[in-house]
Design a protein around this motif. Structure first.
Motif, short mmCIF file in Angstrom:
data_model
loop_
_atom_site.label_atom_id
_atom_site.label_comp_id
_atom_site.label_asym_id
_atom_site.label_seq_id
_atom_site.Cartn_x
_atom_site.Cartn_y
_atom_site.Cartn_z
N PRO A 133 10.37 -7.48 -4.20
CA PRO A 133 10.42 -8.45 -5.30
C PRO A 133 9.43 -9.60 -5.17
CG PRO A 133 12.63 -7.78 -4.70
CD PRO A 133 11.71 -7.19 -3.67
N ASP A 134 9.04 -9.95 -3.94
CA ASP A 134 8.02 -10.99 -3.76
C ASP A 134 6.69 -10.57 -4.38
OD1 ASP A 134 9.87 -12.46 -2.33
OD2 ASP A 134 9.03 -11.98 -0.35
N LEU A 135 6.44 -9.27 -4.44
CA LEU A 135 5.17 -8.76 -4.95
C LEU A 135 5.22 -8.48 -6.44
CD1 LEU A 135 4.36 -6.15 -2.15
CD2 LEU A 135 3.60 -8.52 -2.29
N VAL A 136 6.35 -7.95 -6.92
CA VAL A 136 6.41 -7.46 -8.31
C VAL A 136 7.16 -8.39 -9.24
CG1 VAL A 136 6.15 -5.07 -7.55
CG2 VAL A 136 8.45 -6.02 -7.86
N GLY A 137 7.90 -9.36 -8.67
CA GLY A 137 8.56 -10.36 -9.49
C GLY A 137 9.83 -9.92 -10.18
N HIS A 138 10.44 -8.84 -9.70
CA HIS A 138 11.72 -8.40 -10.29
C HIS A 138 12.52 -7.64 -9.25
CE1 HIS A 138 10.41 -4.19 -10.60
NE2 HIS A 138 9.27 -4.64 -11.07
N HIS A 176 14.55 -2.51 -1.31
CA HIS A 176 13.93 -3.83 -1.48
C HIS A 176 12.64 -3.92 -0.67
CE1 HIS A 176 14.57 -6.28 2.31
NE2 HIS A 176 15.29 -5.20 2.58
N GLN A 177 12.34 -2.89 0.12
CA GLN A 177 11.08 -2.82 0.85
C GLN A 177 10.27 -1.65 0.31
OE1 GLN A 177 11.93 -2.79 5.12
NE2 GLN A 177 12.29 -5.00 5.05
N SER A 178 8.98 -1.62 0.66
CA SER A 178 8.12 -0.54 0.20
C SER A 178 6.96 -0.37 1.17
CB SER A 178 7.62 -0.79 -1.23
OG SER A 178 7.03 -2.08 -1.33
N VAL A 179 6.24 0.73 1.02
CA VAL A 179 5.14 1.04 1.93
C VAL A 179 3.89 0.27 1.51
CG1 VAL A 179 3.59 2.89 2.71
CG2 VAL A 179 6.07 3.29 2.53
N ALA A 180 3.31 -0.45 2.48
CA ALA A 180 2.07 -1.18 2.24
C ALA A 180 0.86 -0.35 2.62
CB ALA A 180 2.07 -2.50 3.02
N THR A 181 0.89 0.29 3.80
CA THR A 181 -0.20 1.13 4.26
C THR A 181 0.36 2.43 4.82
OG1 THR A 181 -0.22 0.07 6.45
CG2 THR A 181 -1.69 -0.85 4.78
N HIS A 182 -0.42 3.50 4.71
CA HIS A 182 0.10 4.83 5.08
C HIS A 182 -1.03 5.71 5.60
CE1 HIS A 182 -1.45 5.96 1.04
NE2 HIS A 182 -0.89 4.82 0.67
#
Length: 239
Positions: A133-138, A176-182
Motif C-alpha cells: 500500500p505504500d507504493l500503490v496507495g490502496h 500486503h507485501q509484493s516482489v520487488a526484484t526476482h
C-alpha cells in the motif's frame, strides 16, 4: 498411470480444535481439495529441521506447492523490518528454502502461492516491497481480516501463466507485501496498479509463482497445470 503426489507446505501455529489448544501443523483445506480436484494426491509437509530432510522429501514427490502464510523474515533479503512486517517464522523459512534447493536440483515442478511467490523470489536473491500500500496507495490486495481482495490482472503474452489462465482474469488476493526484484525469473502477470502478480522461470521446467490464491477459485488452471507437469515428471523419472 497413478496420480502424481503433490507436497503442500504448512503453517506451524498455535491452534484450537475440539478440547485442544496447542501447536499444530495446518493448512486451509482448499489447497488439498484443489490438488485432488485436478487429479493429484496431496500430502502435507510440516517444517522439519533435519539434515537431508528436504532432499529425502523431494525424492518422494512429483510436484510441490509453496503455500501462503506469514511474511518472510526481512533478514533473508538483507532488510530491516517495516513497521507492518510481522509474524515471520524462521523455522518455516529455513525449511521451505531447503525444499526449493532440493526441488531445483531435482527439476521438480513447483507452484508458489502468495507468500510462496515471495519466498521463491528471495530464494533467487531477490527482495520484497514490505508494504505494498505504500507504493500503490490502496489496500485492495489485502482488505483486512480474513477477506480476500479482488484484483484484475493481465498476463504477459507467451508466458506459461498466460497459457494456463488466459489474457485477463480477476483473482483472489490476500497480500500486503509484493516482489520487488526476482533474478532469473520473468514477469508473467501484473495488476492494474503495476504490482507483480505472477512470475515464472524460463525454460521447460514448470516453476511458476503467483501472488493470488488459485486454490480458492472455481477455475484452478494453475493447479491443473502443476498436476499435469507432475504427472510428466513422474513418468520420466519412472521410465
Amino acid at each position: 498411470m497413478s496420480a502424481p503426489v503433490i507436497g503442500l507446505t504448512t503453517y506451524r501455529e498455535q491452534a484450537r480444535w475440539g478440547v485442544w489448544d496447542q501447536p499444530a501443523d495446518l493448512l486451509p483445506t482448499a489447497y488439498a481439495a484443489a490438488v485432488e480436484a485436478t487429479g493429484g494426491l496431496a500430502v502435507l509437509l510440516p517444517p522439519l529441521d533435519q539434515v537431508g530432510a528436504a532432499d529425502a522429501v523431494v525424492g518422494r514427490l512429483d510436484g510441490l506447492v509453496m503455500t501462503g502464510g506469514a511474511d518472510v523474515d526481512p533478514a533473508r533479503y538483507g532488510a530491516e523490518p517495516h513497521a507492518r512486517t510481522a509474524g515471520w517464522r524462521p523455522e518455516r523459512d529455513a525449511w521451505e528454502l531447503a525444499l526449493l534447493d532440493a526441488a531445483g536440483a531435482a527439476g521438480l515442478p513447483v507452484l508458489g502461492v502468495c507468500r510462496g511467490m515471495q519466498l521463491m523470489a528471495v530464494h533467487a536473491g531477490g527482495a520484497l516491497d514490505q508494504h505494498t500500500p505504500d507504493l500503490v496507495g490502496h489496500e485492495e490486495h489485502s482488505p483486512g481480516g480474513d477477506a480476500f481482495g479482488r484484483t484484475a490482472v493481465r498476463t504477459v503474452p507467451g508466458t506459461l501463466v498466460a497459457g494456463l489462465v488466459g489474457e485477463r482474469l480477476d483473482v483472489a488476493c490476500h497480500h500486503h507485501q509484493s516482489v520487488a526484484t526476482h533474478p532469473g525469473w520473468v514477469a508473467a502477470a501484473r495488476a492494474e496498479d503495476g504490482t507483480l502478480e505472477a512470475m515464472e522461470v524460463p525454460g521447460d521446467r514448470f516453476c511458476v509463482a503467483v501472488q493470488w490464491h488459485p486454490e480458492t477459485a472455481a477455475d484452478v488452471g494453475l493447479l491443473a497445470g502443476l498436476v499435469r507437469a507432475a504427472a510428466s515428471y513422474a513418468a520420466g523419472r519412472d521410465a
